[in-house]
Each structure stands twice: as structure tokens, then as C-alpha cells.
Design a protein around this motif. Structure first.
Motif, mmCIF file in Angstrom:
data_model
loop_
_atom_site.group_PDB
_atom_site.id
_atom_site.type_symbol
_atom_site.label_atom_id
_atom_site.label_comp_id
_atom_site.label_asym_id
_atom_site.label_seq_id
_atom_site.Cartn_x
_atom_site.Cartn_y
_atom_site.Cartn_z
ATOM 1 N N THR A 185 29.660 32.296 170.025
ATOM 2 C CA THR A 185 30.231 32.365 171.380
ATOM 3 C C THR A 185 29.182 32.022 172.444
ATOM 4 O O THR A 185 29.506 31.947 173.623
ATOM 5 C CB THR A 185 30.765 33.784 171.694
ATOM 6 O OG1 THR A 185 29.668 34.708 171.730
ATOM 7 C CG2 THR A 185 31.777 34.255 170.669
ATOM 8 N N GLY A 186 27.935 31.845 172.033
ATOM 9 C CA GLY A 186 26.860 31.586 172.999
ATOM 10 C C GLY A 186 26.340 32.853 173.644
ATOM 11 O O GLY A 186 25.508 32.814 174.539
ATOM 12 N N LEU A 187 26.845 34.018 173.181
ATOM 13 C CA LEU A 187 26.427 35.273 173.824
ATOM 14 C C LEU A 187 25.524 36.100 172.896
ATOM 15 O O LEU A 187 25.509 37.319 172.951
ATOM 16 C CB LEU A 187 27.659 36.071 174.249
ATOM 17 C CG LEU A 187 28.521 35.357 175.296
ATOM 18 C CD1 LEU A 187 29.787 36.149 175.602
ATOM 19 C CD2 LEU A 187 27.746 35.093 176.578
ATOM 20 N N GLN A 188 24.748 35.415 172.082
ATOM 21 C CA GLN A 188 23.909 36.109 171.106
ATOM 22 C C GLN A 188 22.598 36.617 171.662
ATOM 23 O O GLN A 188 21.948 37.461 171.049
ATOM 24 C CB GLN A 188 23.608 35.161 169.914
ATOM 25 C CG GLN A 188 22.801 33.899 170.259
ATOM 26 C CD GLN A 188 23.696 32.735 170.626
ATOM 27 O OE1 GLN A 188 24.734 32.912 171.256
ATOM 28 N NE2 GLN A 188 23.307 31.540 170.247
ATOM 29 N N HIS A 189 22.185 36.096 172.826
ATOM 30 C CA HIS A 189 20.866 36.466 173.335
ATOM 31 C C HIS A 189 20.978 37.451 174.500
ATOM 32 O O HIS A 189 21.515 37.117 175.550
ATOM 33 C CB HIS A 189 20.111 35.211 173.783
ATOM 34 C CG HIS A 189 18.751 35.488 174.339
ATOM 35 N ND1 HIS A 189 17.747 36.069 173.581
ATOM 36 C CD2 HIS A 189 18.233 35.302 175.565
ATOM 37 C CE1 HIS A 189 16.667 36.214 174.333
ATOM 38 N NE2 HIS A 189 16.930 35.762 175.543
ATOM 39 N N MET A 190 20.467 38.644 174.308
ATOM 40 C CA MET A 190 20.442 39.682 175.340
ATOM 41 C C MET A 190 21.860 40.020 175.826
ATOM 42 O O MET A 190 22.796 39.897 175.072
ATOM 43 C CB MET A 190 19.548 39.266 176.524
ATOM 44 C CG MET A 190 18.200 38.748 176.138
ATOM 45 S SD MET A 190 17.239 39.897 175.122
ATOM 46 C CE MET A 190 16.881 41.143 176.287
#
Ligand SMILES: *[C@@H]1O[C@H](CO)[C@@H](O)[C@H](O)[C@H]1NC(C)=O
Ligand SMILES: *[C@@H]1O[C@H](CO)[C@@H](O)[C@H](O)[C@H]1NC(C)=O
Ligand SMILES: *[C@@H]1O[C@H](CO)[C@@H](O)[C@H](O)[C@H]1NC(C)=O
Ligand SMILES: *[C@@H]1O[C@H](CO)[C@@H](O)[C@H](O)[C@H]1NC(C)=O
Length: 503
Positions: A88-93
Motif C-alpha cells: 500500500t506504500g504505507l510500510q515506512h513509519m
């Protein structure tokens, strides 16, 4: 056909008609507690006063291997899409207040899928999947109604959060409308849930997504809950436990309303943490290693259970089958009579949950974060951690770590302001940027769930196998979407509110 047989036949027919009419899809109540540690619930730790949750957990199925992502935003993206966060592109922080990041618009969300099956869909609590444009907010992403906040942490009373650029704003909405109340959030949320339950049109199935603010920092709770723990000396831990008990009471009020209004007879309730407990903010994960934000079990194994009065064929036990946050999506959609896309990461866990059958899931990704250059995978018994597991690597004792025992900056222990999520973000960012480690750690989670014995040197072949599998998963990674903060988000431009309209 004899006349008796004919009567029987008609009866059977009538019965089929009657039951198929009555058998509407089950109501689904999905509760996510925020930053709740493994050891912060009554069924794991007798110190905790959570009678309502304990009762449901013990009468239902306690999940012992239910995994979530290390942080709020990634887990929530999995709940809403059935995908791993790295898809989803929301894996970082996590999404920062002034960052124009959001859950990409081309995902069909869980409430959208349930609406297709005729559900009324309501959300109460924390979103944390972006709000820079109305299109990314809950009532535009499948929820009929929303009461709650868009960001990750705020004052439980004033509903204010301070962004990283030091702007202060109220973050609280009733659908699109700003809502002003200084009442403690757990109570506000419980009352709204009860109202929704009372006014629910019973001809329709209900989906209630209830991601509580509790028990994320700031550590705030009305005195009466704190007073339930007179024996805990540590002030922060005492308050934190009180916060857990306030949430428990809220759940008690909600389940009572479900009973009184007849919804409990055809309902599945799921309770889960969204990530492991932040031991640096009074939570506890013993006996597990690590904390929120890490790839250790203490950051990723969620305290969880499922409960149903009528839908579970086997209950009252602890289920150790492998379950991942992305699995709720296909499980709920299938229970609702629909079908999830075959391309999603989640696995339908219904027979595992309802009958205790072996899960179809044989492996899962803890996270893949190409910015932090770390990730972890589980295949069967074995877990491989690539790069740094994160900055909290110990087994943190109760009531909470002391400064001497901490292997992280002592400033973290003094987090008192409400922007500490941002503060933690900065610290972690600094840490991760300094890491870039290519180390590998290997654990046998079945034999060693507390991660005491690194087997990487002993089994180089397993390391290399798991690394190959992890690399295969990485090929489909969607690059991390963490656009820089912008002043355009400033609540000053929106009458003191965190508000959509700047992307
Ligand atoms: C959404 O769009 C991105 C980028 O175009 C694409 O890679 C991804 O597969 C799409 N996802 C879905 C669920 O359609
Ligand atoms: C639960 O309901 C009781 C009775 O209405 C109320 O006094 C209490 O504040 C509620 N608790 C929460 C956490 O909402
Ligand atoms: C991992 O532990 C399980 C359970 O104790 C055991 O059956 C299995 O052989 C172990 N695997 C390895 C590679 O040591
Ligand atoms: C549940 O998990 C904990 C921590 O990993 C472990 O100590 C305990 O033995 C597990 N229970 C079962 C029934 O496996």
C-alpha cells in the motif's frame, strides 16, 4: 407420496424459506486497541482489570499467533485493504499530521466490500490513513458514518494534536463536521457505538469498525480508572492500566447494548491490538521481546481474540494458528457472503477461527521497509529478520523500564507532550537512517516464541532459503509514500482544525 410425507416435505420447505429469510449475514464488530501490549490484557496478565474483555476472550477463541504490523498506519492499511503494508506504500513509519500521505485511492476498502453485501458501515475512532483531501477520509472510503480523528495521537480530552511543524489543532469530526467536546474519548466513543446499535435497522447487517484511541500516549485517564490500581507505584504504568480498564468498560457498555438490542445472536466480534506495546510509554509485552515499532514479536504479535455467541463451532480455547492483520478483510467479506479479490495478501481464516482447523496460511511478511532497509518473514516455524529489528531490543520488565535498564535515549521516558508520536518518529528516523545493517537473525518461533536464541549461524541454509523467499516478496513492493510535511496543512488556515483541503 403419503400424506405424512407430503406434510413433512412442506414443513421442510417452509423451514428452508423461513431460515433463509432469517439468515442475514452476521453483524461484525471489529475493535482495534491502539498500542496495547501483549501483557496488558487480563487473559495474559492477572494484574490487569479487564473483566469485560476477559469474559469475551475466554468464551471465544483467544488468538496466540495473530500478527499485526509494528506501527499504527501500516496495520490499519492492512485492516482496510487486506494487503501487506508494503503493497500500500504505507510500510515506512506512520503518517505525520502535515504530510500529504494517504491510503492510495485505488484500493477497495473493507467497508466498501461490506456495503456491496448490504451492510451498514460505521467507524468510530482513529483513522490514521490520510486526510489531506476529503476523498481519503472515512466517509469517502466506505463508511456511512464516522466519529473520530484523522491523525495518530491526540489529547484524550481537548482532541488537540501538535504537528511536527509545531502547529496545534483540534482533530475531531462527526462525519465531516468538526466536533468540540472535552469529554474523555473512550466514553464518547462508547456512547456513539451504543447509539448506532440502538438505532440500527435490523433488516441490515451491521459493520462497526471501532479503532479506539485507547491506549496510545498521551497517558491520560480519569482518576477513577487510575484508582483501580492502587498497588502500582509507577505513575505512568498506573495511569496506563487505568486507560486499559476504561477501554474495557467501554467494551462492556457496547456489548451490553448489542445484547439488549438483539444483535448479539448473529454477530462476530474481533478484538485486536494494532501493534505491540510501546514499553517506552508504560506498555508491557512480556514475555515477548521488543516493543512497538520493532520487528520483534513484542512489536508484531497482537493481543487478540474472536467472540461469537452463535457462530463459533469450537470456542473457549487458545488458538495458535498463524493469522495476519490482512486476513480479517477476506474473512469478513466471505462471512458477509461476498468474495475478496484473489490478488489480496489476506487469507480467509474462517474455518480456522470457527472450527479450529489448520490455517491455510503457511507464511507471512512482518513488514518490508525499503527506507529503513529492514524486514522480516515467517515461514512455518522459522522467522528471518533482515537488517535492524528496530531500536527496542530487550525484554522490558513491569511496571516499566527504568532509565538504567533502557537501551534507548532516556528522553523518551519523559514524553509528556501530546506530540510524542512525532517525537518518536524523529528519533526512529534518525536511528533507522543510521542503520542500513545487512545482518540476518533467525529464530524458531514455535520453539522459542520469546526470541532468545538466534539460529542464523547454526542454520545458514535456512537463512538463505528465507532470504530468497523474502526477496521474491520484495519484487512487488510499492515504494514507501512519505511525502514531506507542508505548511499548507497548518490548522491556522482551517480555523484551528486539522482539516482536508491541502492536496
Ligand atoms: C493501484 O495503482 C498502483 C499504481 O498505479 C498499482 O501499482 C496498483 O497495482 C494498483 N492497486 C490496485 C489495488 O488497483
Ligand atoms: C458505561 O456506562 C455507564 C452507565 O451508563 C457510564 O456511567 C460509564 O461512563 C460508561 N463507560 C464508558 C467508558 O463509556
Ligand atoms: C523448530 O521448533 C519445532 C518445535 O519445537 C521443531 O519441531 C522444529 O524441528 C524446529 N525447527 C528447527 C529448524 O530447528
Ligand atoms: C501463547 O503465547 C505465549 C507467548 O508467545 C506462550 O508463552 C504461550 O505458551 C502460548 N500459549 C499456547 C497455548 O501456545
Amino acid at each position: 407420496m403419503t400424506s405424512m410425507a407430503a406434510v413433512r416435505c412442506v414443513c421442510v420447505l417452509l423451514f428452508i424459506i423461513a431460515t433463509s429469510k432469517a439468515a442475514t449475514s452476521p453483524h461484525i464488530v471489529f475493535i482495534a486497541a491502539d498500542d496495547l501490549g501483549w501483557n496488558d490484557v487480563g487473559w495474559h496478565n492477572p494484574q490487569m482489570i479487564t473483566p469485560n474483555l476477559d469474559k469475551l476472550a475466554k468464551a471465544g477463541v483467544i488468538l496466540n499467533s495473530s500478527y499485526v504490523a509494528p506501527l499504527c498506519t501500516p496495520s490499519r492499511s492492512s485492516f482496510m485493504t487486506g494487503m501487506y503494508a508494503y503493497h500500500t506504500g504505507l510500510q515506512h513509519m506512520v503518517i505525520q499530521p502535515e504530510s500529504p500521505a494517504y491510503l492510495p485511492a485505488n484500493f477497495t476498502t473493507l467497508p466498501q466490500k461490506l456495503k456491496d453485501q448490504g451492510y451498514s458501515t460505521h467507524m468510530i475512532g482513529k483513522w490514521h490513513l490520510g486526510f489531506c483531501n476529503w476523498n481519503y477520509t472515512p466517509t469517502f472510503r466506505g463508511f456511512d458514518s464516522f466519529l473520530g480523528y484523522y491523525n495518530g495521537a491526540e489529547d484524550y480530552y481537548t482532541k488537540k494534536i501538535r504537528g511536527g511543524l509545531l502547529a496545534d489543532g483540534v482533530d475531531f469530526r462527526d462525519d465531516k463536521q468538526p466536533k468540540y467536546t472535552e469529554e474523555y474519548s473512550a466514553t464518547v466513543y462508547a456512547r456513539r457505538a451504543v447509539d448506532i446499535i440502538k438505532s440500527h435497522d435490523q433488516s441490515k447487517p451491521l459493520f462497526l469498525y471501532l479503532p479506539f484511541q485507547s491506549v496510545h500516549n498521551p497517558i491520560q485517564v480519569p482518576k477513577r480508572y487510575e484508582n483501580m490500581y492502587p498497588n502500582i507505584e509507577d505513575t505512568q504504568r498506573r495511569k496506563y492500566c487505568g486507560m486499559v480498564s476504561a477501554m474495557d468498560e467501554a467494551v462492556g457498555n457496547i456489548t451490553q447494548a448489542l445484547e439488549e438490542n438483539g444483535l448479539m445472536d448473529n454477530l462476530l466480534l474481533v478484538f485486536t491490538a494494532d501493534n505491540g506495546g510501546p514499553t517506552f510509554a508504560a506498555a508491557n509485552n512480556l514475555p515477548l521481546r521488543g516493543a512497538k515499532s520493532t520487528l520483534w514479536e513484542g512489536g508484531t504479535k497482537g493481543a487478540a481474540f474472536v467472540y461469537s455467541k452463535t457462530l463459533l463451532q469450537k470456542s473457549g480455547y487458545e488458538n495458535t494458528e498463524m493469522i495476519h492483520a490482512s486476513d480479517w478483510f477476506p474473512t469478513f467479506v466471505r462471512l458477509a457472503g461476498g468474495q475478496a479479490d484473489s490478488t489480496i495478501d489476506g487469507v480467509d481464516q474462517w474455518v480456522t477461527l470457527s472450527e479450529g482447523k489448520t490455517t491455510q496460511r503457511t507464511e507471512f511478511i512482518y513488514n518490508i521497509d525499503e527506507v529503513s532497509e529492514n524486514g522480516a518473514i515467517r515461514v512455518g516455524d522459522m522467522k528471518l529478520i533482515e537488517g535492524s529489528p528496530g531500536m527496542f531490543n530487550g525484554w522490558y520488565p513491569l511496571p516499566r523500564v527504568t532509565k538504567e535498564e533502557a537501551d534507548f535515549p532516556p528522553e523518551l521516558l519523559d514524553m509528556t507532550d501530546t506530540s510524542s508520536d512525532t517525537y518518536l518518529y524523529r528519533l526512529l528516523k534518525k536511528h533507522f537512517n543510521a542503520v542500513g545493517s545487512t545482518e540476518y537473525r533467525l529464530f524458531n518461533i514455535s520453539a522459542d516464541p520469546t526470541e532468545h536464541f538466534d539460529l542464523a549461524e547454526k542454520y545458514p541454509d535456512i537463512v538463505s532459503q528465507l532470504k530468497t523467499t523474502l526477496d521474491t516478496y520484495k519484487k512487488s513492493l510499492r515504494p514507501a509514500f512519505n511525502p514531506p510535511s507542508t505548511y499548507k496543512a497548518n490548522p491556522l488556515f482551517y480555523g484551528g482544525l486539522w482539516s482536508p483541503g491541502w492536496c
